[in-house]
Design a protein around this motif. Sequence first.
Motif, PDB file in Angstrom:
ATOM      1  N   ALA A   1       6.543   3.170   1.957  1.00 48.39           N
ATOM      2  CA  ALA A   1       6.324   2.050   1.041  1.00 48.39           C
ATOM      3  C   ALA A   1       5.241   2.447   0.052  1.00 48.39           C
ATOM      4  CB  ALA A   1       5.902   0.813   1.818  1.00 48.39           C
ATOM      5  N   SER A   2       5.089   1.663  -1.021  1.00 48.14           N
ATOM      6  CA  SER A   2       4.077   1.962  -2.028  1.00 48.14           C
ATOM      7  C   SER A   2       2.851   1.098  -1.817  1.00 48.14           C
ATOM      8  CB  SER A   2       4.628   1.687  -3.428  1.00 48.14           C
ATOM      9  OG  SER A   2       5.825   2.385  -3.630  1.00 48.14           O
ATOM     10  N   ILE A   3       1.718   1.664  -2.164  1.00 48.11           N
ATOM     11  CA  ILE A   3       0.481   0.883  -2.180  1.00 48.11           C
ATOM     12  C   ILE A   3       0.368   0.274  -3.564  1.00 48.11           C
ATOM     13  CG2 ILE A   3      -2.036   0.996  -2.082  1.00 48.11           C
ATOM     14  CD1 ILE A   3      -1.671   3.373  -0.130  1.00 48.11           C
ATOM     15  N   ILE A   4       0.369  -1.048  -3.655  1.00 49.08           N
ATOM     16  CA  ILE A   4       0.442  -1.657  -4.986  1.00 49.08           C
ATOM     17  C   ILE A   4      -0.768  -2.526  -5.294  1.00 49.08           C
ATOM     18  CG2 ILE A   4       2.937  -1.574  -5.284  1.00 49.08           C
ATOM     19  CD1 ILE A   4       2.925  -4.520  -4.234  1.00 49.08           C
ATOM     20  N   GLY A   5      -1.943  -2.068  -4.845  1.00 53.04           N
ATOM     21  CA  GLY A   5      -3.169  -2.779  -5.190  1.00 53.04           C
ATOM     22  C   GLY A   5      -3.449  -2.660  -6.680  1.00 53.04           C
TER      23      GLY A   5
ATOM     24  N   GLY B   1       8.603   3.260 -15.099  1.00 48.55           N
ATOM     25  CA  GLY B   1       8.482   3.481 -13.668  1.00 48.55           C
ATOM     26  C   GLY B   1       7.004   3.520 -13.332  1.00 48.55           C
ATOM     27  N   ASP B   2       6.676   3.206 -12.098  1.00 48.76           N
ATOM     28  CA  ASP B   2       5.279   3.237 -11.699  1.00 48.76           C
ATOM     29  C   ASP B   2       5.040   4.440 -10.811  1.00 48.76           C
ATOM     30  OD1 ASP B   2       4.526   0.774 -12.978  1.00 48.76           O
ATOM     31  OD2 ASP B   2       5.724  -0.238 -11.449  1.00 48.76           O
ATOM     32  N   VAL B   3       4.005   5.196 -11.139  1.00 44.05           N
ATOM     33  CA  VAL B   3       3.581   6.260 -10.236  1.00 44.05           C
ATOM     34  C   VAL B   3       2.631   5.611  -9.235  1.00 44.05           C
ATOM     35  CG1 VAL B   3       2.211   8.357 -10.045  1.00 44.05           C
ATOM     36  CG2 VAL B   3       3.891   8.119 -11.876  1.00 44.05           C
ATOM     37  N   CYS B   4       3.007   5.607  -7.971  1.00 40.31           N
ATOM     38  CA  CYS B   4       2.223   4.924  -6.945  1.00 40.31           C
ATOM     39  C   CYS B   4       1.980   5.862  -5.765  1.00 40.31           C
ATOM     40  CB  CYS B   4       2.981   3.714  -6.390  1.00 40.31           C
ATOM     41  SG  CYS B   4       3.299   2.403  -7.565  1.00 40.31           S
ATOM     42  N   ILE B   5       1.008   5.486  -4.944  1.00 43.36           N
ATOM     43  CA  ILE B   5       0.837   6.204  -3.689  1.00 43.36           C
ATOM     44  C   ILE B   5       1.855   5.659  -2.686  1.00 43.36           C
ATOM     45  CG2 ILE B   5      -0.742   6.656  -1.771  1.00 43.36           C
ATOM     46  CD1 ILE B   5      -3.021   6.372  -3.772  1.00 43.36           C
ATOM     47  N   ASN B   6       2.659   6.553  -2.121  1.00 43.82           N
ATOM     48  CA  ASN B   6       3.584   6.175  -1.048  1.00 43.82           C
ATOM     49  C   ASN B   6       2.913   6.484   0.275  1.00 43.82           C
ATOM     50  OD1 ASN B   6       6.916   7.047  -2.346  1.00 43.82           O
ATOM     51  ND2 ASN B   6       5.315   5.748  -3.153  1.00 43.82           N
ATOM     52  N   TYR B   7       3.210   5.653   1.275  1.00 45.45           N
ATOM     53  CA  TYR B   7       2.659   5.989   2.592  1.00 45.45           C
ATOM     54  C   TYR B   7       3.748   5.974   3.653  1.00 45.45           C
ATOM     55  CZ  TYR B   7       2.571   0.928   3.464  1.00 45.45           C
ATOM     56  OH  TYR B   7       2.921  -0.396   3.619  1.00 45.45           O
TER      57      TYR B   7
ATOM     58  N   GLN C   1      15.990  -4.258  -4.707  1.00 45.26           N
ATOM     59  CA  GLN C   1      15.493  -5.598  -4.379  1.00 45.26           C
ATOM     60  C   GLN C   1      14.873  -5.636  -2.989  1.00 45.26           C
ATOM     61  OE1 GLN C   1      18.684  -8.340  -5.166  1.00 45.26           O
ATOM     62  NE2 GLN C   1      18.922  -7.620  -7.261  1.00 45.26           N
ATOM     63  N   GLN C   2      15.428  -4.820  -2.087  1.00 47.28           N
ATOM     64  CA  GLN C   2      14.934  -4.864  -0.714  1.00 47.28           C
ATOM     65  C   GLN C   2      13.757  -3.947  -0.444  1.00 47.28           C
ATOM     66  OE1 GLN C   2      18.187  -4.107   1.851  1.00 47.28           O
ATOM     67  NE2 GLN C   2      19.190  -6.056   1.403  1.00 47.28           N
ATOM     68  N   HIS C   3      13.734  -2.793  -1.096  1.00 46.93           N
ATOM     69  CA  HIS C   3      12.800  -1.762  -0.647  1.00 46.93           C
ATOM     70  C   HIS C   3      11.744  -1.349  -1.663  1.00 46.93           C
ATOM     71  CE1 HIS C   3      15.299  -1.276   2.884  1.00 46.93           C
ATOM     72  NE2 HIS C   3      16.353  -1.168   2.105  1.00 46.93           N
ATOM     73  N   VAL C   4      11.734  -1.961  -2.833  1.00 51.55           N
ATOM     74  CA  VAL C   4      10.770  -1.520  -3.834  1.00 51.55           C
ATOM     75  C   VAL C   4       9.719  -2.592  -4.070  1.00 51.55           C
ATOM     76  CG1 VAL C   4      10.455  -0.939  -6.254  1.00 51.55           C
ATOM     77  CG2 VAL C   4      12.358   0.033  -4.987  1.00 51.55           C
ATOM     78  N   GLN C   5       8.455  -2.185  -4.041  1.00 47.46           N
ATOM     79  CA  GLN C   5       7.394  -3.123  -4.390  1.00 47.46           C
ATOM     80  C   GLN C   5       6.933  -2.814  -5.807  1.00 47.46           C
ATOM     81  OE1 GLN C   5       7.350  -0.871  -1.950  1.00 47.46           O
ATOM     82  NE2 GLN C   5       6.420  -1.646  -0.088  1.00 47.46           N
ATOM     83  N   VAL C   6       6.871  -3.853  -6.617  1.00 45.21           N
ATOM     84  CA  VAL C   6       6.412  -3.656  -7.989  1.00 45.21           C
ATOM     85  C   VAL C   6       4.983  -4.168  -8.112  1.00 45.21           C
ATOM     86  CG1 VAL C   6       6.870  -4.164 -10.412  1.00 45.21           C
ATOM     87  CG2 VAL C   6       8.769  -3.938  -8.802  1.00 45.21           C
ATOM     88  N   PRO C   7       4.071  -3.317  -8.599  1.00 44.51           N
ATOM     89  CA  PRO C   7       2.676  -3.740  -8.702  1.00 44.51           C
ATOM     90  C   PRO C   7       2.514  -4.854  -9.739  1.00 44.51           C
ATOM     91  CG  PRO C   7       2.999  -1.631  -9.804  1.00 44.51           C
ATOM     92  CD  PRO C   7       4.281  -1.936  -9.085  1.00 44.51           C
ATOM     93  N   GLU C   8       1.655  -5.808  -9.432  1.00 44.15           N
ATOM     94  CA  GLU C   8       1.424  -6.877 -10.394  1.00 44.15           C
ATOM     95  C   GLU C   8       0.567  -6.396 -11.552  1.00 44.15           C
ATOM     96  OE1 GLU C   8      -0.162 -10.446  -8.613  1.00 44.15           O
ATOM     97  OE2 GLU C   8       1.463 -10.388  -7.136  1.00 44.15           O
TER      98      GLU C   8
ATOM     99  N   LEU D   1      -3.690   2.020  12.068  1.00 44.61           N
ATOM    100  CA  LEU D   1      -4.603   2.207  10.946  1.00 44.61           C
ATOM    101  C   LEU D   1      -4.182   1.246   9.833  1.00 44.61           C
ATOM    102  CD1 LEU D   1      -6.928   4.166  10.241  1.00 44.61           C
ATOM    103  CD2 LEU D   1      -5.220   5.654   9.194  1.00 44.61           C
ATOM    104  N   ALA D   2      -5.165   0.571   9.227  1.00 39.81           N
ATOM    105  CA  ALA D   2      -4.837  -0.319   8.115  1.00 39.81           C
ATOM    106  C   ALA D   2      -4.453   0.516   6.902  1.00 39.81           C
ATOM    107  CB  ALA D   2      -6.044  -1.199   7.789  1.00 39.81           C
ATOM    108  N   VAL D   3      -3.452   0.054   6.156  1.00 41.43           N
ATOM    109  CA  VAL D   3      -3.052   0.764   4.937  1.00 41.43           C
ATOM    110  C   VAL D   3      -4.087   0.478   3.858  1.00 41.43           C
ATOM    111  CG1 VAL D   3      -1.279   0.947   3.174  1.00 41.43           C
ATOM    112  CG2 VAL D   3      -0.628   0.573   5.565  1.00 41.43           C
ATOM    113  N   PRO D   4      -4.606   1.498   3.175  1.00 39.55           N
ATOM    114  CA  PRO D   4      -5.590   1.250   2.115  1.00 39.55           C
ATOM    115  C   PRO D   4      -5.002   0.373   1.023  1.00 39.55           C
ATOM    116  CG  PRO D   4      -4.848   3.551   2.111  1.00 39.55           C
ATOM    117  CD  PRO D   4      -4.318   2.920   3.358  1.00 39.55           C
TER     118      PRO D   4
END
Lengths: 577, 376
Positions: free
Chosen positions: B279-283, B156-162, B342-349, B172-175
């Motif tokens: 959503a997750s920030i996946i930079g 699992g990925d620990v990500c920042i959710n916004y 599939q619809q709501h999760v972003q996976v970081p590259e 405001l732009a999402v970081p």
Amino acid sequence: MSSAVAPTPGSRAQPRAVWGGSPLRLLLWAVPLVFLAVFFFYPLGAIFRLVIVSFWREGLDPSVVGAITRPLGFTVYQAALSTLFTMLVGLPAAYLFGRFQFPGKGLLRVLTTLPFILPTVVVAASFNALLGPRGWLNLLLVEGLGLTAPPIQILNSLPAIVLAHVFYNTTIVIRTVGSAWEQLDPRLEQAARVLGAAGWRVLAEVTLPLLRPAILSALTLVFLFDFTSFGVILLLGGPRYATLEVEIYIQAMSMLNLPLAGLLSAVQMACTLLLTVISSRLAGESFLPLAPRLRGEGLRRPESLTERAMVWGMVTLLGLLLVSPLAALALRSVTRFEANRGQRGAVEQGFTLDYYRELFVNRRQSIFYVPPIAAARNSILYAGATVGLSVGLGFLAAQSLARRSRVNRVFDALIMLPLGASAVTLGLGFIIVFNRPPLDVRSFPFLIPIAHSLVALPFVVRVLHPALVSIPQSLRQAAAVLGASPWQVWREVDLPIVARAALVGAIFSFTISLGEFGATAFLARPEFPTLPVAIFRFLSQPGALNYGQALAMATLLLVVCAVNIFLLERVRLNGAE
Amino acid sequence: MVTRWIPIVLIVVLLAGCAGAGGSPTPTAALAVPEATAAPTATPEQAGPPAGEGATLTVMTHDSFAASEEVIARFEQENNVTLKFLPSGDTGSAVNRAILSAESPLADVFYGVDNTFLSRALEAGIFEPYASPALEAIPDAFKLDQQARVVPVDYGDVCINYDKAYFAEKNLAVPQSLEDLTQPEYNGLLVVENPATSSPGLAFLLATIAHFGEDGYLDYWRSLRENGVVVVNDWETAYYTNFSGSSGQGPQPMVVSYGSSPAAEVYFAETPPAEAPTASIIGPDTCFRQIEFAGILKGTQNRALAEKFIDFLLSKSFQEDMPLQMFVFPVLPEAELPEVYQQHVQVPEKPATLDYETIAQKREEWIKAWDEAVLR
């Protein structure tokens, strides 16, 4: 009582007299001691052995001193501050319950007990619902006064810690001191007043000295609870504050530094021991045997204007401090917040029973789904067993402690120790030693009530002890002279007098078990999930339904506890009236 | 002499009887042991038909473990075994428990040690190697232990959710990166967990160390501190009290949580929305990848069954069950993800990672330094 006349309270008995020459007295003493030895000292000893071996091998790092003194200083500081405020609220409240009759008294007494059982996660949530940046009070003030920023910012601060401790522990003072106050002979105060003493002088020179043992008991218990505080510090104090117990948890669980964790818990226990000895010394000089009066004799309705103002002011204060967070919690569990729609500030709110309905549905077909009725039943059964165990053992211990002696003073301190023991350390100890049948953490069902009883026993002893020593020896002697057998003396003299104290002890044991104090997290058995376990399961995943169900389950816990305390208070023990 | 004890027994029975009388309709015996009346509870054992004379396999897990009745029942049936689960606190507590009871193990299999605790568990030698044939289908990137003492089960990925609504409303732009978070427009908008007390908190700290290096991460945290980062001790408080996108509606619109949290927000909504509220920030490096492992505990008497259970954990049916039970991702590539994922999760590259042995060596040092830089 054995037929030999006991020494008058306060006098130093010779060691021979302690044992009373009778094997029965030895038994009185031995049963609770064996219980402590097996379930407390044995597991704890196993942990300390590990710690000592490790320090022996690797030596002591000088940085250890700083690692101990930093949390120790804060622990003592916040405990002293919290205890001070708890007593400031608790003593007038005890006076209120001990001397006055007012409508809604029974209900208020039950409600003020409820904070004691709530898991800290839930308390944090309800404090947030009330006092948080978007809590009801702040929203009200912002809208009412047209402010731009929330005026109350208390979360994650020392005041939040103190407030939460007052919220949790005031009930200890109300119960222990209040019940002693209710039994106090009102004629002594009346006599003083007739002799011309002013009200405050009666209080200072008659009432408070007579209540001293009970007040000291409450003080000790409250301080110890604040001293070993864990959840409140962690969740409401935030990361800048750490008590010994928090530090033990971090060292053991996060840093995996068991030796340091063990050392810290040894320090914590040493402090507990010291404190108990001091308090028992202070109390030891002040026991005055006094025949308790009929229940309700000293109670009256508030008459003068000052009295009425005092009573209703106190009721309001208790309502604000202790009951309003509970109400916020219950209210929140039936409120729909359409947070998902994103209308910030102006959230659409409505009444809903969805969270309760959802409790009864195993939506994901999970093997760990807990039907709320089953969770409530498991909680009650564990709590019932804890009451039986701790009141039974507490009676034996308090009965033998009623005679003051050097041996008894040690015994007294030993019984208090579990209150100061770190739950983390004790839990790890249980794992090391109880891993084969018949005492196996995996399958022995009584280990959970036993762990709860370890925490409950000091409470039971602390409330029973002042009641037992207050019984004038002359009453027992009179009964014996009139031909009563020792058993009859106990039943007709001792029992009616201590019955109310026993009830207070039972209520504490019940709530301690229901609130899952102590080492339970390590002993949890998935087959018998309790209400707090179910609450934690909901809160560990995101989503509005999970949050709502956690609050609904917490409200259920409150209701279950309230109903049971209500019933417990109605138990009329043999001759209690 | 016996009569002396009667009043005590009486009180005990009275109180316990009274305690049993409230709230629950079933208990009849006053002092009933929980086992005597707890039959209707949904227990693992009762999930399927009785396992007959079969053996019992005990699985020690962390508290977040969950699975479907059906999937577990099928395994029990096929192998004529009763599964018994032993939840043992959070990951740290569970690992500790397994290590402390190594001499006479409490369970046959341990599930749930992650890459931040792995080294410690391996050093303690609590696992027996087992090269499961099912491992062949698992990508090598997940197989951290070459000796196969543990097998990867999920990640699992620990990500920042916004909070989407907040950023939309404020225009405001999402970081998009860790560096962005130190910009003044995000002052006071992020809540993180204390790495000393929280596993996602530690994961986020590790992400910053992976990105800025051991020399740079403390400076980064100092600037985060200047930019008003809020620190709390546990995920529950961060998510439910401080985060504005959850039911708690707190003040911060960004929180350190999991990549799967947006899906959970949809799945557990009162009325499922078409779009996730968060959503997750996946930079690059904004997420840290946690991999969870299972292993056979040394000294088990049920080695053959334990092997079967490990195979089962890697089987398609269990792997597909995990996402909605524990909100983690399957390590088996052929396992299909549920729709809500599939619809709501972003996976970081490019999630951040660190060598697990380095983590074990340095974790205490890193956490202490972080504590000094951020909290004192």
